[in-house]
Motif scaffolding. Structure first.
Motif, PDB file in Angstrom:
ATOM      1  N   MET A 215      -3.698   5.229  -5.577  1.00  0.00           N
ATOM      2  CA  MET A 215      -3.285   6.335  -4.703  1.00  0.00           C
ATOM      3  C   MET A 215      -2.316   5.861  -3.615  1.00  0.00           C
ATOM      4  N   ARG A 216      -2.570   4.685  -3.064  1.00  0.00           N
ATOM      5  CA  ARG A 216      -1.709   4.169  -1.999  1.00  0.00           C
ATOM      6  C   ARG A 216      -0.259   4.044  -2.470  1.00  0.00           C
ATOM      7  N   ASP A 217      -0.046   3.777  -3.756  1.00  0.00           N
ATOM      8  CA  ASP A 217       1.306   3.630  -4.287  1.00  0.00           C
ATOM      9  C   ASP A 217       2.025   4.972  -4.408  1.00  0.00           C
ATOM     10  N   GLN A 218       1.275   6.071  -4.374  1.00  0.00           N
ATOM     11  CA  GLN A 218       1.875   7.393  -4.578  1.00  0.00           C
ATOM     12  C   GLN A 218       2.163   8.130  -3.265  1.00  0.00           C
ATOM     13  N   VAL A 219       1.594   7.660  -2.160  1.00  0.00           N
ATOM     14  CA  VAL A 219       1.719   8.388  -0.892  1.00  0.00           C
ATOM     15  C   VAL A 219       3.007   7.999  -0.185  1.00  0.00           C
ATOM     16  N   ARG A 220       3.872   8.993   0.009  1.00  0.00           N
ATOM     17  CA  ARG A 220       5.135   8.784   0.724  1.00  0.00           C
ATOM     18  C   ARG A 220       4.983   9.125   2.208  1.00  0.00           C
ATOM     19  N   ASP A 221       4.146  10.109   2.512  1.00  0.00           N
ATOM     20  CA  ASP A 221       3.960  10.532   3.902  1.00  0.00           C
ATOM     21  C   ASP A 221       2.636  11.270   4.024  1.00  0.00           C
ATOM     22  N   LEU A 222       1.994  11.122   5.171  1.00  0.00           N
ATOM     23  CA  LEU A 222       0.789  11.877   5.504  1.00  0.00           C
ATOM     24  C   LEU A 222       0.966  12.559   6.849  1.00  0.00           C
TER      25      LEU A 222
END
Length: 461
Positions: free
Chosen positions: A160-167
């Motif tokens: 999941m960490r590899d897919q998150v661009r922004d939170l």
């Protein structure tokens, strides 16, 4: 009801509508547990915000009254992450379930945290896209980011960490921040995406996520390969990875687990250690990969391999794998499922799985091994009678043994389930002095220790 709860309740009802605030016992019970074996505990209040501003106002009130807050997705976590052991407020994000934007040209999508994996993929299919992380359960994307979920496709697409661009994150005091941007990379500032993903609700509440998505592959084929032993199956996986074959999924299901699958899914698979595999890409390249994989399998003693290109057959294959936990539950009525995971370097994987299988066989409990062996992560499922102290002790001892085995080989106590309450006791052993850094970060961002207290790091309020 405590004085603080009595004071905050009418103020929450001013911020939210009447039906967005609940002290109903049934509602509270639904938010007192996840899918783990850990002891339940009721929140005092459950709230259902609809937007970021409402979450911010909830956090401001909670911080003022120093009332604990636990974010809640679907309750599918496995280590007690969302159990509110200090009671307080549970924020249920089920009403924040909108897909806000699909940027197909950027291969990005922006969603609210209550959107589920299957809901997103149903919408993305219209654009010829898909979201890659598949933890098995139809979890919310906010929950998946909170635990840094992974799953069957990690070997090719990452966690999941590899897919998150922004939170978009609401901090303990109600401040709203963004942790990234739409850019594919950045050398500016600390890597806040990496900090917040996997923080399990201890540092902030996610209210929007911008995620990476992928084009649907031209061609997909799945396979089921049967081996005479767990060791030969895992060694075959190691060889596949070392040759660089871009396999999309590779799952181990041991003999006892195949037996449970057959009973639950009404399949007739050979009851022997089995690899479930999937390849995707262009048809020509895929053909070469499949043939090479067959050769490797045969070199490691594979006794049978069946390929499925038909979509219905492939779906049946993966449904059997995904439903494994439920197969154990339905096949062992009256017992509770304990499921644990560890992750080791690929070179250590075969020995680790054999060690776990031998230990599991020695304690005489119903259980099996399965896992995303392509990335060194495997799971143990045990069915135990929680009223039988001897069974509980055996299961806990087994869990401790495989964790220590992994840590001694520079692995981790959890590859994807997360820390929650179940793996907290191993944090000092795994991280050493780095755990003190995590504690300082927690204190800096949440000085009143209201965000999911007693999880990951245990800060005294």
């Amino acid at each position: 009801m405590s004085t603080s709860i009595e004071n905050i309740l009418p103020k929450l009802k001013k911020v939210l509508k009447e039906d967005q605030v609940s002290i109903n016992l049934t509602v509270r019970e639904l938010h007192s547990k996840d899918e783990s074996y850990h002891e339940i505990c009721l929140p005092d209040i459950v709230v259902f915000p609809k937007n970021t501003n409402e979450v911010s106002e909830i956090m401001k009130l909670a911080n003022h009254y120093q009332i604990p807050v636990v974010p809640f997705g679907r309750g599918s976590s496995l280590e007690g992450h969302i159990i509110p052991y200090d009671n307080g407020i549970t924020i249920d994000f089920s009403l924040m379930d909108k897909i806000l934007e699909v940027r197909e040209n950027d291969l990005l999508v922006k969603v609210q945290p209550g959107v589920t994996r299957s809901q997103l993929n149903k919408e993305l299919k219209k654009y010829g896209l898909f979201f890659s992380v598949d933890p098995g359960a139809d979890a919310t994307l906010g929950g998946m980011a909170a635990t840094n979920a992974s799953g069957t496709t990690t070997v090719k697409y990452g966690v999941m960490r590899d897919q998150v661009r922004d939170l978009e994150v609401v901090l303990a005091d109600g401040t709203v921040i963004h942790t990234g941007s739409l850019a594919a990379k950045s050398a500016s500032g600390f890597h806040l995406n990496g900090l917040f993903v996997g923080s399990e609700g201890t540092l902030g509440c996610f209210t929007e996520l911008t995620l990476r998505v992928y084009g649907i592959p031209e061609f997909t084929t799945a396979a089921r390969a049967v081996f005479p032993s767990v060791q030969s199956a895992v060694e075959a996986v190691t060889s596949i990875l070392q040759t660089g074959i871009p396999i999309a999924r590779v799952e181990l299901v041991d003999e006892e687990s195949i037996r449970q699958v057959n009973r639950f899914s009404e399949t007739n698979y050979v009851e022997s250690p089995t690899l479930f595999l999937e390849f995707d890409g262009n048809e020509a390249g895929l053909k070469q990969d499949v043939e090479f994989t067959k050769e490797i399998m045969e070199d490691h003693g594979c006794v049978d391999i069946q390929f499925e290109t038909d979509n219905t057959a492939r779906t049946k294959l993966w449904d059997a794998r995904h439903n494994l936990a439920y197969a154990y539950i339905h096949g062992n009525v009256g017992k509770k499922m304990m499921v644990t995971d560890v992750c080791v370097p690929i070179s250590e994987l075969a020995d680790a799985v054999v060690y776990a299988r031998n230990e599991l066989s020695s304690i005489g409990l119903i259980g099996g091994l399965t896992g995303h062996v392509g990335d060194g992560n495997f799971h143990a499922i045990l069915m135990i009678d929680m009223t039988d102290a001897a069974e509980v002790a055996k299961a806990e001892s087994f869990n401790e043994k495989i964790v220590h085995y992994a840590l001694e080989r520079n692995g981790t106590c959890t590859g994807e389930h997360g820390v929650g309450i179940g793996k907290q006791k191993y944090q000092a052993l795994e991280h050493g002095a780095a755990l003190q850094v995590m504690e300082k970060i927690k204190i800096a961002l949440d000085p009143n220790n209201i965000l999911n207290p007693k999880k990951i790091v245990n800060i005294e309020s």
